[in-house]
Design an enzyme around this catalytic site. Sequence first.
Site, PDB file in Angstrom:
ATOM      1  N   ARG A 279       0.630  -1.343  -0.065  1.00  0.00           N
ATOM      2  CA  ARG A 279      -0.095   0.038  -0.024  1.00  0.00           C
ATOM      3  C   ARG A 279       0.785   1.140   0.138  1.00  0.00           C
ATOM      4  O   ARG A 279       0.340   2.355  -0.239  1.00  0.00           O
ATOM      5  CB  ARG A 279      -0.930  -0.118   1.262  1.00  0.00           C
ATOM      6  CG  ARG A 279      -0.166   0.454   2.511  1.00  0.00           C
ATOM      7  CD  ARG A 279      -1.195   0.005   3.736  1.00  0.00           C
ATOM      8  NE  ARG A 279      -2.174   0.689   4.078  1.00  0.00           N
ATOM      9  CZ  ARG A 279      -2.115   1.952   4.814  1.00  0.00           C
ATOM     10  NH1 ARG A 279      -0.975   2.273   5.493  1.00  0.00           N
ATOM     11  NH2 ARG A 279      -3.043   2.630   5.176  1.00  0.00           N
TER      12      ARG A 279
ATOM     13  N   TRP B 108      11.573   8.018   6.700  1.00  0.00           N
ATOM     14  CA  TRP B 108      12.579   7.083   7.669  1.00  0.00           C
ATOM     15  C   TRP B 108      12.861   5.680   7.126  1.00  0.00           C
ATOM     16  O   TRP B 108      14.041   5.378   7.379  1.00  0.00           O
ATOM     17  CB  TRP B 108      12.234   7.230   9.186  1.00  0.00           C
ATOM     18  CG  TRP B 108      11.351   6.347   9.745  1.00  0.00           C
ATOM     19  CD1 TRP B 108      10.143   6.268   9.056  1.00  0.00           C
ATOM     20  CD2 TRP B 108      11.414   5.452  10.896  1.00  0.00           C
ATOM     21  NE1 TRP B 108       9.220   5.203  10.139  1.00  0.00           N
ATOM     22  CE2 TRP B 108       9.950   4.826  11.171  1.00  0.00           C
ATOM     23  CE3 TRP B 108      12.466   5.233  11.617  1.00  0.00           C
ATOM     24  CZ2 TRP B 108      10.229   3.748  12.047  1.00  0.00           C
ATOM     25  CZ3 TRP B 108      12.316   4.237  12.823  1.00  0.00           C
ATOM     26  CH2 TRP B 108      10.813   3.608  12.727  1.00  0.00           C
ATOM     27  N   ASP B 109      11.748   5.170   6.313  1.00  0.00           N
ATOM     28  CA  ASP B 109      12.157   4.152   5.631  1.00  0.00           C
ATOM     29  C   ASP B 109      13.483   3.907   4.891  1.00  0.00           C
ATOM     30  O   ASP B 109      14.118   2.992   4.645  1.00  0.00           O
ATOM     31  CB  ASP B 109      10.819   3.690   4.973  1.00  0.00           C
ATOM     32  CG  ASP B 109       9.731   3.233   5.671  1.00  0.00           C
ATOM     33  OD1 ASP B 109       9.015   2.134   5.336  1.00  0.00           O
ATOM     34  OD2 ASP B 109       9.234   4.288   6.299  1.00  0.00           O
TER      35      ASP B 109
ATOM     36  N   ARG C 158       3.044  17.081   8.293  1.00  0.00           N
ATOM     37  CA  ARG C 158       4.253  16.542   9.366  1.00  0.00           C
ATOM     38  C   ARG C 158       5.375  15.842   8.364  1.00  0.00           C
ATOM     39  O   ARG C 158       5.359  15.753   7.357  1.00  0.00           O
ATOM     40  CB  ARG C 158       3.259  15.173  10.077  1.00  0.00           C
ATOM     41  CG  ARG C 158       2.899  14.199   9.056  1.00  0.00           C
ATOM     42  CD  ARG C 158       2.247  13.139  10.122  1.00  0.00           C
ATOM     43  NE  ARG C 158       1.979  12.042   9.571  1.00  0.00           N
ATOM     44  CZ  ARG C 158       0.722  11.661   8.740  1.00  0.00           C
ATOM     45  NH1 ARG C 158      -0.280  12.532   8.882  1.00  0.00           N
ATOM     46  NH2 ARG C 158       0.463  10.494   8.008  1.00  0.00           N
TER      47      ARG C 158
ATOM     48  N   ARG D 230      -6.656  12.048  10.074  1.00  0.00           N
ATOM     49  CA  ARG D 230      -5.687  11.925   8.781  1.00  0.00           C
ATOM     50  C   ARG D 230      -6.519  11.464   7.526  1.00  0.00           C
ATOM     51  O   ARG D 230      -7.223  10.624   7.740  1.00  0.00           O
ATOM     52  CB  ARG D 230      -4.615  10.920   8.990  1.00  0.00           C
ATOM     53  CG  ARG D 230      -3.545  11.203  10.373  1.00  0.00           C
ATOM     54  CD  ARG D 230      -3.123   9.905  10.687  1.00  0.00           C
ATOM     55  NE  ARG D 230      -4.033   9.057  11.214  1.00  0.00           N
ATOM     56  CZ  ARG D 230      -3.918   7.580  11.622  1.00  0.00           C
ATOM     57  NH1 ARG D 230      -2.635   7.207  11.066  1.00  0.00           N
ATOM     58  NH2 ARG D 230      -4.737   6.849  12.131  1.00  0.00           N
TER      59      ARG D 230
ATOM     60  N   GLY E 258       6.561   7.718  13.346  1.00  0.00           N
ATOM     61  CA  GLY E 258       6.849   6.503  12.754  1.00  0.00           C
ATOM     62  C   GLY E 258       6.141   5.391  13.345  1.00  0.00           C
ATOM     63  O   GLY E 258       6.074   4.223  12.766  1.00  0.00           O
TER      64      GLY E 258
ATOM     65  N   ASP F 129       3.136   4.523  14.475  1.00  0.00           N
ATOM     66  CA  ASP F 129       1.690   4.392  14.673  1.00  0.00           C
ATOM     67  C   ASP F 129       1.189   2.830  14.521  1.00  0.00           C
ATOM     68  O   ASP F 129       1.359   2.709  13.555  1.00  0.00           O
ATOM     69  CB  ASP F 129       1.452   5.402  13.897  1.00  0.00           C
ATOM     70  CG  ASP F 129       1.872   5.375  12.513  1.00  0.00           C
ATOM     71  OD1 ASP F 129       2.893   4.612  12.338  1.00  0.00           O
ATOM     72  OD2 ASP F 129       1.203   5.555  11.383  1.00  0.00           O
TER      73      ASP F 129
ATOM     74  N   GLU G 286       6.928  -6.475   5.949  1.00  0.00           N
ATOM     75  CA  GLU G 286       6.815  -5.132   6.560  1.00  0.00           C
ATOM     76  C   GLU G 286       7.535  -5.395   8.118  1.00  0.00           C
ATOM     77  O   GLU G 286       8.275  -4.619   8.576  1.00  0.00           O
ATOM     78  CB  GLU G 286       5.739  -4.513   6.559  1.00  0.00           C
ATOM     79  CG  GLU G 286       5.656  -3.216   7.326  1.00  0.00           C
ATOM     80  CD  GLU G 286       4.250  -2.471   7.501  1.00  0.00           C
ATOM     81  OE1 GLU G 286       4.447  -1.259   7.749  1.00  0.00           O
ATOM     82  OE2 GLU G 286       3.536  -3.283   7.423  1.00  0.00           O
TER      83      GLU G 286
END
Length: 612
Positions: A144, A151-152, A197, A269, A302, A304, A492
């Site tokens: 997705r 940061w990835d 952000r 969001r 990051g 979340d 992931e």
Amino acid sequence: MKKGRAALVVLAACAAFACRLASPAAARYDPSRDLGALFQAVQLSGMFADSKTFVDARPLLPPAELAARYASARDSAGFSLRAFVAQDFEVPRAVGADVRTDPSRTMEQHIRNLWPVLTRPPDTPDARSSLIPLPEAYVVPGGRFREVYYWDSYFTMLGLIESGRTDLVRGMLDNFAYLVKTVGHVPNGNRTYYLSRSQPPFFAAMVGLYAAATDTTQALRYLDALEAEHAFWMTGAERLGPGEAYRRVVRLVDGSLLNRYWDDRAEPRPESYRQDYDLGQGLSPERRGAFYRNVRATAESGWDFSSRWLRDPRDLRTLETVDLVPVDLNSLLYCAERTIAALRAFRTREGDGQVAQRFAAAAERRRAALLALTYDAHSGFFYDARWRSGERVTDRPTLAAAAPLYFGLATPEQGRVVAARLERDFLKPGGFVTTLINSGQQWDAPNGWPPLQWLVIEGVRRYGRPDLAAAASARWLALNRRTYRATGRMMEKYDVLDLRRRAGGGEYPTQDGFGWTNGVALSLAARDASGVRRKHRRRAARTRGMLVACPTCAPRSKPPSDPSTGSSAKCAPWASAGCSWRPRSPTAPSSSSRCFPPSSRLRSMPGGSSAS
């Protein structure tokens, strides 16, 4: 002359493309703003299982026209919202959905073959896309996640460098510098709905990683962007009195400046609209704004979501993210300040020395304040702290405690006891578990995450625990390989407690692809492949005589005073940033006599890989 004219043509073309990309923010398509009531109707309808699908969808007609058509048609007999959307929007597909795994390939071969799948070419501006176009190619995480993530990308870069793709790393750094120049910071991702952000600020660490793979001169091109990003994180610092906060900056009661996560908008969001909206409806109108702000600030972290940010780990409505000083965020900004100081000192233009000293001093003040606020000597661990009261959140320990080790803030004694605590409480059969609380959120037990594995493994290695680093690396890679053999995928995140169970929790199913998993796996596998290889790399670094190990020398070492070593007065500020030194080869040309970061991938400027 022909070459000169050709160069001018290329520069002009590049400038024209940059101008096309750098369109005013008002011209960018923002679904939550531009679609009016249609946006909320679709997001609350549940027609898409993932709210992110609709904000990534491309309208086939001008958004204002679609909003008007919906307003006039929605009350008509027989109106179908689903049919309306299907007719007028192009729905995106998951990245890598068509990849078929060759079972004869090793995990490492599979990862290297995934880079082209996960790489997007330079973007073409599209007024009907929420994508913020970037001028250079970049790697997306997968599934997705169809855009670059801030940061990835650092952890993805580890694998790209291991694969010899420094060209792609440079392009991604150019993209981040472009974003800083055009929107003022590096957003969460290159989507309009992420503009309010950022994410953990790894840009300086990326520059250090790239410098380690090339040389310092290649890193200088990013100095202006590094300083501009630092200014973004420090906006408003000068106006704060003790015990006050503004956006991402807090001033403690003792006058020290530190940082927190934040978001400029206090509303659901867009990419998770239904979840946020539904939770907000359970709160009074007076409390909703603060809740949405905390939700968004947590997304900037990051993590979340995680019990790390929750007063009640079972209730997302108890988020207190904006009230906390995160230990990892401030370790990253320490890294940024040291990197800027080092690059300014290396460049040696007029005024660079003074600026280098200012940033080096700011880094040391941050280090002292962070250690005093977040380190608990009784339990031997780093914790986030509530900036108003100074209270440490000792009831919710997390792997964020490894950040002061990875970036070299911790004292040798602190590093020793934190590593022992990480081994005792967090090391599980599949690697390090994120927290000790199973809340049902994805950044909690039983999940382990690739970026945190890297930070902890390299952090404890740098503080004298190569045995722990090797054991954790072996467990994590074994889990990666087992899952790859069973599924043909790189995930992931992983369940590190039950090695046969797929990781879960959070707002969306576990994604595969996956950028940062690939980067960390390749880097750990290469490091653990053979001691001989590591020895050869160290020998190569010595031969080149490069500047070594900015974030990790603890205790910090000073450059030698003998001029014959190749160090000089102009290099001295590197030492104030905590770097160690090695001379260049005496046969190196005189133009190479300055101190440089290593070309090997063993050690680097702040945020780069370390040696064992």
